[in-house]
Design a protein around this motif. Structure first.
Motif, mmCIF file in Angstrom:
data_model
loop_
_atom_site.group_PDB
_atom_site.id
_atom_site.type_symbol
_atom_site.label_atom_id
_atom_site.label_comp_id
_atom_site.label_asym_id
_atom_site.label_seq_id
_atom_site.Cartn_x
_atom_site.Cartn_y
_atom_site.Cartn_z
ATOM 1 N N ARG A 237 48.957 3.831 6.861
ATOM 2 C CA ARG A 237 49.902 4.370 7.849
ATOM 3 C C ARG A 237 49.652 3.757 9.229
ATOM 4 O O ARG A 237 50.586 3.372 9.936
ATOM 5 C CB ARG A 237 49.746 5.896 7.916
ATOM 6 C CG ARG A 237 50.815 6.576 8.764
ATOM 7 C CD ARG A 237 50.739 8.087 8.603
ATOM 8 N NE ARG A 237 49.447 8.606 9.005
ATOM 9 C CZ ARG A 237 49.122 8.876 10.273
ATOM 10 N NH1 ARG A 237 50.007 8.690 11.239
ATOM 11 N NH2 ARG A 237 47.922 9.346 10.576
ATOM 12 N N SER A 238 48.377 3.646 9.614
ATOM 13 C CA SER A 238 48.053 3.069 10.919
ATOM 14 C C SER A 238 48.478 1.603 10.991
ATOM 15 O O SER A 238 49.088 1.161 11.973
ATOM 16 C CB SER A 238 46.546 3.201 11.167
ATOM 17 O OG SER A 238 46.195 2.584 12.373
ATOM 18 N N LYS A 239 48.180 0.847 9.928
ATOM 19 C CA LYS A 239 48.517 -0.571 9.901
ATOM 20 C C LYS A 239 50.032 -0.775 9.873
ATOM 21 O O LYS A 239 50.575 -1.647 10.557
ATOM 22 C CB LYS A 239 47.863 -1.223 8.686
ATOM 23 C CG LYS A 239 48.016 -2.725 8.624
ATOM 24 C CD LYS A 239 47.245 -3.274 7.437
ATOM 25 C CE LYS A 239 47.360 -4.782 7.367
ATOM 26 N NZ LYS A 239 46.617 -5.326 6.189
ATOM 27 N N PHE A 240 50.737 0.033 9.104
ATOM 28 C CA PHE A 240 52.188 -0.092 8.959
ATOM 29 C C PHE A 240 52.887 0.247 10.274
ATOM 30 O O PHE A 240 53.803 -0.470 10.718
ATOM 31 C CB PHE A 240 52.650 0.826 7.835
ATOM 32 C CG PHE A 240 54.103 0.700 7.502
ATOM 33 C CD1 PHE A 240 55.017 1.672 7.883
ATOM 34 C CD2 PHE A 240 54.578 -0.396 6.788
ATOM 35 C CE1 PHE A 240 56.357 1.560 7.561
ATOM 36 C CE2 PHE A 240 55.912 -0.523 6.470
ATOM 37 C CZ PHE A 240 56.807 0.457 6.865
ATOM 38 N N GLU A 241 52.472 1.339 10.915
ATOM 39 C CA GLU A 241 53.097 1.740 12.176
ATOM 40 C C GLU A 241 52.846 0.696 13.266
ATOM 41 O O GLU A 241 53.743 0.395 14.063
ATOM 42 C CB GLU A 241 52.564 3.099 12.609
ATOM 43 C CG GLU A 241 53.049 4.245 11.726
ATOM 44 C CD GLU A 241 52.423 5.571 12.090
ATOM 45 O OE1 GLU A 241 51.516 5.570 12.961
ATOM 46 O OE2 GLU A 241 52.811 6.610 11.512
ATOM 47 N N SER A 242 51.637 0.135 13.308
ATOM 48 C CA SER A 242 51.349 -0.915 14.296
ATOM 49 C C SER A 242 52.228 -2.133 14.059
ATOM 50 O O SER A 242 52.726 -2.752 15.007
ATOM 51 C CB SER A 242 49.872 -1.303 14.220
ATOM 52 O OG SER A 242 49.043 -0.216 14.528
ATOM 53 N N SER A 243 52.429 -2.482 12.780
ATOM 54 C CA SER A 243 53.258 -3.643 12.452
ATOM 55 C C SER A 243 54.709 -3.412 12.870
ATOM 56 O O SER A 243 55.368 -4.316 13.395
ATOM 57 C CB SER A 243 53.167 -3.928 10.953
ATOM 58 O OG SER A 243 53.978 -5.004 10.593
ATOM 59 N N VAL A 244 55.227 -2.191 12.660
ATOM 60 C CA VAL A 244 56.614 -1.892 13.037
ATOM 61 C C VAL A 244 56.774 -1.883 14.551
ATOM 62 O O VAL A 244 57.779 -2.372 15.085
ATOM 63 C CB VAL A 244 57.048 -0.542 12.425
ATOM 64 C CG1 VAL A 244 58.434 -0.147 12.925
ATOM 65 C CG2 VAL A 244 57.051 -0.630 10.909
ATOM 66 N N GLU A 245 55.788 -1.346 15.267
ATOM 67 C CA GLU A 245 55.856 -1.355 16.731
ATOM 68 C C GLU A 245 55.859 -2.783 17.269
ATOM 69 O O GLU A 245 56.590 -3.120 18.190
ATOM 70 C CB GLU A 245 54.668 -0.572 17.305
ATOM 71 C CG GLU A 245 54.727 0.931 17.077
ATOM 72 C CD GLU A 245 55.918 1.565 17.788
ATOM 73 O OE1 GLU A 245 56.459 2.563 17.266
ATOM 74 O OE2 GLU A 245 56.326 1.049 18.859
ATOM 75 N N LYS A 246 55.024 -3.629 16.688
ATOM 76 C CA LYS A 246 54.999 -5.031 17.099
ATOM 77 C C LYS A 246 56.339 -5.693 16.784
ATOM 78 O O LYS A 246 56.854 -6.502 17.565
ATOM 79 C CB LYS A 246 53.868 -5.748 16.370
ATOM 80 C CG LYS A 246 53.770 -7.221 16.713
ATOM 81 C CD LYS A 246 52.689 -7.898 15.889
ATOM 82 C CE LYS A 246 52.681 -9.402 16.166
ATOM 83 N NZ LYS A 246 51.692 -10.103 15.306
ATOM 84 N N LEU A 247 56.918 -5.347 15.618
ATOM 85 C CA LEU A 247 58.217 -5.902 15.241
ATOM 86 C C LEU A 247 59.297 -5.488 16.225
ATOM 87 O O LEU A 247 60.177 -6.281 16.574
ATOM 88 C CB LEU A 247 58.556 -5.431 13.832
ATOM 89 C CG LEU A 247 59.969 -5.756 13.298
ATOM 90 C CD1 LEU A 247 60.150 -7.244 13.199
ATOM 91 C CD2 LEU A 247 60.170 -5.100 11.942
ATOM 92 N N ASP A 248 59.253 -4.256 16.716
ATOM 93 C CA ASP A 248 60.252 -3.771 17.666
ATOM 94 C C ASP A 248 60.145 -4.517 18.996
ATOM 95 O O ASP A 248 61.142 -4.780 19.655
ATOM 96 C CB ASP A 248 60.061 -2.266 17.871
ATOM 97 C CG ASP A 248 61.222 -1.646 18.630
ATOM 98 O OD1 ASP A 248 61.006 -0.703 19.380
ATOM 99 O OD2 ASP A 248 62.372 -2.137 18.480
ATOM 100 N N ARG A 249 58.900 -4.861 19.376
ATOM 101 C CA ARG A 249 58.707 -5.588 20.637
ATOM 102 C C ARG A 249 59.073 -7.063 20.509
ATOM 103 O O ARG A 249 59.650 -7.646 21.416
ATOM 104 C CB ARG A 249 57.258 -5.461 21.104
ATOM 105 C CG ARG A 249 56.844 -4.047 21.505
ATOM 106 C CD ARG A 249 55.499 -4.060 22.214
ATOM 107 N NE ARG A 249 54.484 -4.705 21.409
ATOM 108 C CZ ARG A 249 53.680 -4.067 20.565
ATOM 109 N NH1 ARG A 249 53.796 -2.760 20.409
ATOM 110 N NH2 ARG A 249 52.757 -4.724 19.878
ATOM 111 N N ASP A 250 58.668 -7.657 19.397
ATOM 112 C CA ASP A 250 58.860 -9.099 19.228
ATOM 113 C C ASP A 250 59.483 -9.345 17.851
ATOM 114 O O ASP A 250 58.789 -9.645 16.887
ATOM 115 C CB ASP A 250 57.510 -9.806 19.371
ATOM 116 C CG ASP A 250 57.641 -11.317 19.367
ATOM 117 O OD1 ASP A 250 56.630 -11.984 19.143
ATOM 118 O OD2 ASP A 250 58.771 -11.832 19.565
ATOM 119 N N PHE A 251 60.786 -9.198 17.750
ATOM 120 C CA PHE A 251 61.483 -9.272 16.451
ATOM 121 C C PHE A 251 61.560 -10.708 15.940
ATOM 122 O O PHE A 251 61.824 -11.645 16.694
ATOM 123 C CB PHE A 251 62.893 -8.712 16.590
ATOM 124 C CG PHE A 251 63.699 -8.844 15.321
ATOM 125 C CD1 PHE A 251 64.554 -9.926 15.136
ATOM 126 C CD2 PHE A 251 63.574 -7.900 14.311
ATOM 127 C CE1 PHE A 251 65.283 -10.041 13.973
ATOM 128 C CE2 PHE A 251 64.304 -8.013 13.153
ATOM 129 C CZ PHE A 251 65.164 -9.082 12.983
#
Length: 317
Positions: free
Chosen positions: A218-232
Motif C-alpha cells: 500500500r505504501s509503495k503503490f500510493e507513493s507511485s501514484v502520487e509521483k505519477l500525478d506530479r510527473d505523468f
C-alpha cells in the motif's frame, strides 16, 4: 499397410514442424533481447573511490534508451550485495530526439571488510510476456579501515612470566543428571505446545506476514501514484500497474504479471476492476492523463477486497 505407413509419415512431419516452431520462437526471443541490449546504454559509477564500514556512499545508475521502451530500475526488493540499500533518489525522465534518459542515485552502506567491493546493477525492459535485464558496467570502491594496526604496549619477551608445570585440578560443576532432566522437560513442553497450539501459531505468523506485506504494498503503490500525478508519463503508469500485479501475484498465487488487462478483466469478472483497467490502458497507450486517482483507487480497492478475503481464509482455514 500402405495407409498406416502414410499416417506415420504425416505424424513425423508434424513433429518436425512443431520442433521448428519452438526453435524459431526461442531464436526470435533471443534476437529481440540482443536488440534491446544494443539499444539500451546503462552506466553505473560510485561517487567516491573509498567507503567506510556503515557509512553511506552514493551509487549513480543511468540508462539511455529509445522512447518507445518501458524501463524499470531496481527497487528496495533487489539485492545490492555486498551493499545494503538505505535510500534512493529518482530523477525525472528526459527525452530528446526519441532518446530517453533515466537516472537514479542509490545511497548504499557496507558492513563487509573486503578490501575491494564491486557492484553492477541491471535495468528491466518491460515486454508483453516478461522483463529483460540489461546490466551496467561494474564499478568498485576500496574499503577504508578505521584501525590501521593495533600496537603492542608490552612485548611477550618483557612480560614477567613465571613457569609452573604442576597440574592444578579443577572440579567440573555441571550436574549432568539435572541438565538432562531439565532438557527433557523443556523438550517435552515444546512438543506438547506445538501439538496443541501449532496450528494457531502458524496461522498467527502467516497473518502477520500477510499484513506486513499488504502495508508495504500500500505504501509503495500510493507513493507511485502520487509521483505519477506530479510527473505523468505512460512509463510511470505502467510501473504503478506492475506494482499492483506483483502484489496480487504473491497474494493469490496467480501469474498476474503475465496477464494482459483484457485477460484479467475476463478472469475476475468485475465491472469496477474492468473500468479501472480500461482507463489505465487508455493512459498507457493513448498518453492521456485524465483523472489519475480514480482508476488506481479502483485497483487499490480490489486489492483490499482480495486481501480481506484471503485473510479470512487463513484465519478460518
Amino acid at each position: 499397410m500402405m495407409r498406416m505407413f502414410k499416417g506415420f509419415k504425416f505424424q513425423v512431419s508434424g513433429l518436425r514442424t512443431a520442433r521448428f516452431c519452438v526453435l524459431f520462437c526461442i531464436s526470435t526471443i533471443l534476437l529481440f533481447s540482443s536488440i534491446h541490449a544494443q539499444e539500451i546504454k546503462v552506466h553505473a559509477k560510485f561517487t567516491g573511490d573509498s567507503v567506510k564500514i556503515g557509512k553511506s556512499i552514493e551509487f549513480y545508475l543511468s540508462a539511455r534508451y529509445p522512447e518507445r521502451l518501458n524501463i524499470l530500475f531496481p527497487d528496495s526488493t533487489f539485492s545490492f550485495a555486498p551493499f545494503e540499500l538505505q535510500k534512493k533518489i529518482y530523477f525525472p525522465t528526459k527525452t530528446e530526439n526519441g532518446i530517453s534518459k533515466d537516472s537514479v542515485i542509490y545511497l548504499l552502506a557496507t558492513y563487509e571488510v573486503d578490501s575491494i567491493q564491486s557492484l553492477k546493477l541491471p535495468v528491466f525492459v518491460v515486454n508483453q510476456m516478461d522483463c529483460t535485464q540489461v546490466f551496467s558496467n561494474t564499478d568498485s570502491v576500496y574499503f577504508q579501515n578505521l584501525v590501521k594496526a593495533i600496537p603492542d604496549s608490552l612485548t611477550t619477551e618483557k612480560l614477567p612470566l613465571k613457569t609452573n608445570t604442576n597440574y592444578l585440578g579443577v572440579k567440573w560443576q555441571l550436574n549432568y543428571v539435572l541438565f538432562a532432566i531439565g532438557g527433557g522437560i523443556l523438550l517435552t513442553a515444546l512438543i506438547l505446545v506445538w501439538i496443541f497450539f501449532g496450528k494457531r501459531i502458524r496461522k498467527y505468523f502467516k497473518l502477520k506476514r500477510m499484513v506486513k506485506s499488504y502495508e508495504a504494498f500500500r505504501s509503495k503503490f500510493e507513493s507511485s501514484v502520487e509521483k505519477l500525478d506530479r510527473d505523468f508519463s505512460p512509463q510511470s503508469v505502467e510501473a504503478s500497474l506492475v506494482i499492483w500485479k506483483n502484489y496480487l501475484e504473491s497474494l493469490l498465487s496467480k501469474p498476474y504479471t503475465k496477464y494482459t488487462s483484457r485477460e484479467i478483466k475476463t478472469m475476475e469478472n468485475s465491472e469496477e476492476l474492468g473500468y479501472a483497467l480500461s482507463e489505465i490502458d487508455r493512459m498507457i497507450y493513448g498518453n492521456t492523463k485524465g483523472n489519475v486517482h480514480a482508476p488506481f483507487a479502483g485497483l487499490k480497492a480490489y486489492v483490499r477486497q482480495q486481501f480481506e478475503k484471503k485473510k479470512e481464509e487463513v484465519a478460518h482455514g
